[in-house]
Design a protein around this motif. Structure first.
Motif, PDB file in Angstrom:
ATOM      1  N   ALA A 217     129.214  40.600 -58.178  1.00  0.00           N
ATOM      2  CA  ALA A 217     128.359  40.641 -56.983  1.00  0.00           C
ATOM      3  C   ALA A 217     128.618  41.995 -56.344  1.00  0.00           C
ATOM      4  O   ALA A 217     129.575  42.162 -55.588  1.00  0.00           O
ATOM      5  CB  ALA A 217     128.679  39.502 -56.031  1.00  0.00           C
TER       6      ALA A 217
ATOM      7  N   VAL B  83     127.736  34.450 -50.680  1.00  0.00           N
ATOM      8  CA  VAL B  83     128.126  34.606 -52.081  1.00  0.00           C
ATOM      9  C   VAL B  83     129.159  33.540 -52.408  1.00  0.00           C
ATOM     10  O   VAL B  83     130.142  33.372 -51.669  1.00  0.00           O
ATOM     11  CB  VAL B  83     128.718  36.005 -52.349  1.00  0.00           C
TER      12      VAL B  83
ATOM     13  N   LEU C 161     131.745  34.752 -47.905  1.00  0.00           N
ATOM     14  CA  LEU C 161     132.189  34.714 -49.293  1.00  0.00           C
ATOM     15  C   LEU C 161     132.980  33.428 -49.501  1.00  0.00           C
ATOM     16  O   LEU C 161     133.947  33.176 -48.789  1.00  0.00           O
ATOM     17  CB  LEU C 161     133.068  35.919 -49.615  1.00  0.00           C
TER      18      LEU C 161
ATOM     19  N   HIS D 278     137.743  46.111 -53.455  1.00  0.00           N
ATOM     20  CA  HIS D 278     136.500  45.391 -53.177  1.00  0.00           C
ATOM     21  C   HIS D 278     135.635  46.041 -52.093  1.00  0.00           C
ATOM     22  O   HIS D 278     134.440  45.739 -52.004  1.00  0.00           O
ATOM     23  CB  HIS D 278     136.818  43.951 -52.766  1.00  0.00           C
TER      24      HIS D 278
ATOM     25  N   TYR E   6     133.623  40.752 -56.860  1.00  0.00           N
ATOM     26  CA  TYR E   6     132.693  41.269 -55.856  1.00  0.00           C
ATOM     27  C   TYR E   6     133.116  42.676 -55.441  1.00  0.00           C
ATOM     28  O   TYR E   6     134.288  43.052 -55.533  1.00  0.00           O
ATOM     29  CB  TYR E   6     132.647  40.357 -54.631  1.00  0.00           C
TER      30      TYR E   6
END
Length: 508
Positions: free
Chosen positions: A388, A371, A405, A445, A415
C-alpha cells in the motif's frame, strides 16, 4: 338553556353568512401576479416523466375573484399536465372558474412527459404556456423543457410478469447482460457519445467480453442500478482530456435525476462493481458522481486495475472500496463519502501517486483513507497486504484524524507513504505509541510527511480540490514519483505539488 341555544344559533348564522360571502366572486381583470414568468422544467429524457414544479399565482386585489379559465396553450394535446390547488381539471390541461380569495394565492403544479419527436430539432426544447383567462385579460406563463434523446438499457420483462435477474452468489439482483448483438441497440458493449445512456438495474459485462466506454460518453443510472463486470469480463473506460469546462471528452457516470437540486445528492445509484475474477480493467478520464460506492473492486484475477485522471464525488458509502484487489492509481481525486473516500481492505496491492483523498462528510466516523489486511467474519479473515504505497498524495478532511491503518499480525502488512500531506491527530496515548503511526521516526514507512498542514482547497463543497501557491502542498512533491501532467492536463513544474492538481493562482 333556551337562551344558550339562541346564542349558539346566532353565532352559527353569522359564521354561515361569513362563509357564503367568501364565494361571492367577481371575474378576474388580468391583474394576477406570478412567482415566476417562465417555469423551466429541467432536462428530461425522452418519454420519461419530469419532476413536479410549482408556480404560485397571487390575487393582490381586495376582491375575491374567479379566473374563468386556466389552460395549457396546446390544450388537450399538450405534453404538460397540471394540478391547480389539488384539482385535476380536464385531463390536467383545462380548468374553469377557479376562485382566489382577496389577497390570497393558489398553487399550480406542473409536470411533463415529452418525447424527442415532440421537440425542435435544433434546440431540443419542448415549450408551451399556461394561459390565465382569455381576450384582453389573458396572462401567460411560459413553460420550457429540454428533452434529451437517450438509449435506455434495462432488464427484460417476461410474459409472466417477472423481470430478468443476475445471479450474485446465492442471491439474484435486478439486472441483465449487455448483448453485443442486441436487435435494437446493436453492440451494447461499446458505449459512444452519440446519445446518453440511461440504465435501469445492473448492466453486466459477460465473461470473456469487454465493455468499452469511448471518450465523451454519458451514462445515467436509475436508483439501485449500476454496472457489474463478471468473472473474466473486462471494462475499459477511454475518456480523454477535455479542452473546455464542459468536459466534452470526459466519460461521466451519474444518477438520472437531472434537476439542479439533485446535482450533489449522494447515493442516487449503486456502483461500478468489478466482481471476483474480472480482468484487464482500466479507467481513464472518468468522473463518477453521487453513487453509493463509486468503484467496488473485489479480488480481481491478479491483473492490475489501472485508474488514471479519475474523479469520484459524493458517494454515500465509499469512493473506492477495494478488497484483495490490485490497483495502480494516478491523478485520482475523491471527495466526500459516508464512510471513506478510499478503503483498501482485506489485503491486496495498491499504489497511488499524485492523488487527492479528502472527506468532509458530516460525521465523526468518516475517513479519507482506510487500509487493512482483514475483514471480520470472512474465511479466512486475513489476506496479505503486499503493498500500500502512496506517493505525492494528499490525505485530508474535516475530521481530526483522516487515516486508519488496521493490521492483523497473521498476514503481511506492507505500507509506505512518500511525500504526503496527512491529517492525523496523534495526541491520544494509544495512537502516539502505536508503531503504525510513527510519522517522524519510522523512516521505513514514512518519508517527508507533512502532518496537519492545510492544503487550502479552492472549494471543497463544490468538489474543487484545486490548490494555489499558498497551499501547504505547493512544491512539496518528490520528482522520483513525478506524473508529468496533472488530472486536467496541466504540466507539472519541479518540484511538483502534492495531490492530483498542479497549482494555479485563482482570482481573488
Amino acid at each position: 338553556m333556551r337562551f344558550k341555544i339562541l346564542i349558539l344559533l346566532g353565532v352559527l348564522t353569522i359564521a354561515f353568512s361569513s362563509c357564503r360571502s367568501d364565494f361571492e366572486t367577481v371575474a378576474s381583470t388580468g391583474d394576477l401576479k406570478f412567482s415566476k414568468d417562465t417555469v423551466y422544467l429541467d432536462t428530461v429524457f425522452s418519454n420519461i416523466s419530469s419532476s413536479t414544479y410549482m408556480l404560485k399565482v397571487y390575487n393582490r386585489s381586495k376582491n375575491d375573484i374567479s379566473i374563468p379559465t386556466i389552460k395549457l396553450g396546446k390544450g388537450l394535446n399538450s405534453k404538460y399536465r397540471m394540478t391547480v390547488d389539488g384539482l385535476q381539471g380536464n385531463n390536467g390541461k383545462i380548468f374553469n372558474n377557479v376562485p382566489i380569495l382577496a389577497r390570497d394565492s393558489l398553487f399550480v403544479f406542473i409536470e411533463t412527459t415529452a418525447a424527442i419527436t415532440d421537440v425542435s430539432s435544433d434546440t431540443f426544447l419542448y415549450t408551451d404556456q399556461i394561459e390565465f383567462d382569455s381576450g384582453s385579460n389573458q396572462q401567460n406563463v411560459e413553460l420550457v423543457t429540454l428533452v434529451q434523446d437517450a438509449i435506455f438499457l434495462y432488464p427484460e420483462r417476461f410474459a409472466d410478469g417477472t423481470t430478468e435477474t443476475l445471479p450474485v452468489g446465492d442471491q439474484k439482483i435486478n439486472g441483465f447482460y449487455l448483448n453485443e448483438n442486441d436487435p435494437v441497440h446493436g453492440n451494447e458493449l461499446v458505449f459512444t457519445k452519440t446519445k446518453p445512456y440511461v440504465i435501469y438495474g445492473y448492466a453486466a459485462v459477460p465473461p470473456e467480453k469487454t465493455a468499452i466506454f469511448e471518450a465523451g460518453t454519458r451514462v445515467y443510472f436509475h436508483a439501485n442500478s449500476g454496472i457489474v463486470v463478471a468473472n473474466k469480463g473486462s471494462i475499459q473506460v477511454k475518456g480523454k482530456q477535455s479542452l473546455t469546462p464542459k468536459m466534452e471528452n470526459e466519460v461521466i457516470f451519474e444518477g438520472d435525476r437531472l434537476e439542479p437540486a439533485f446535482e450533489d445528492v449522494p447515493g442516487q445509484w449503486g456502483t461500478v462493481w468489478l466482481s471476483s475474477g474480472s480482468t484487464n480493467n482500466s479507467f481513464e478520464n472518468l468522473t463518477i458522481k453521487n453513487a453509493s460506492i463509486g468503484l467496488l473492486i473485489q479480488n480481481n484475477d491478479g491483473s492490475t486495475v489501472q485508474i488514471k485522471n479519475t474523479q469520484i464525488y459524493n458517494s454515500s458509502n465509499y469512493g473506492i472500496l477495494a478488497q484483495t484487489a490490485k490497483i495502480e492509481g494516478q491523478n485520482i481525486v475523491i471527495n466526500a463519502a459516508g464512510q471513506a473516500t478510499l478503503a483498501c481492505t482485506y489485503g491486496g496491492s495498491y499504489t497511488f501517486t499524485h492523488s487527492t483523498f479528502n472527506n468532509n462528510w458530516n460525521s465523526s466516523q468518516q475517513q479519507a483513507l482506510i487500509v487493512s489486511n482483514f475483514i471480520t467474519g470472512a474465511v479466512p479473515e486475513e489476506k496479505d497486504l503486499a503493498k500500500a504505497q502512496f506517493n505525492n498524495c494528499i490525505i485530508y478532511g474535516s475530521y481530526a484524524t483522516e487515516m486508519t491503518l488496521s493490521k492483523k499480525t497473521t498476514a503481511a502488512f506492507e505500507y509506505q507513504f512518500n511525500n504526503c500531506l496527512i491529517k492525523f491527530d496523534n495526541r491520544s496515548a494509544n495512537v502516539s505509541t502505536n508503531p503504525l503511526y510513527q510519522f517522524e521516526t519510522d523512516l521505513l514507512h514514512y518519508k517527508a510527511i507533512l502532518l496537519n498542514k492545510d492544503p487550502k482547497f479552492l472549494s471543497v463543497s463544490k468538489n474543487k480540490l484545486n490548490i494555489d501557491d499558498t497551499s501547504a502542498a505547493y512544491a512539496k512533491g518528490n520528482t522520483s514519483y513525478l506524473i508529468n501532467q496533472d488530472i486536467i492536463g496541466n504540466t507539472r513544474t519541479l518540484p511538483p505539488d502534492l495531490g492530483a492538481f498542479q497549482n494555479k493562482v485563482f482570482p481573488k
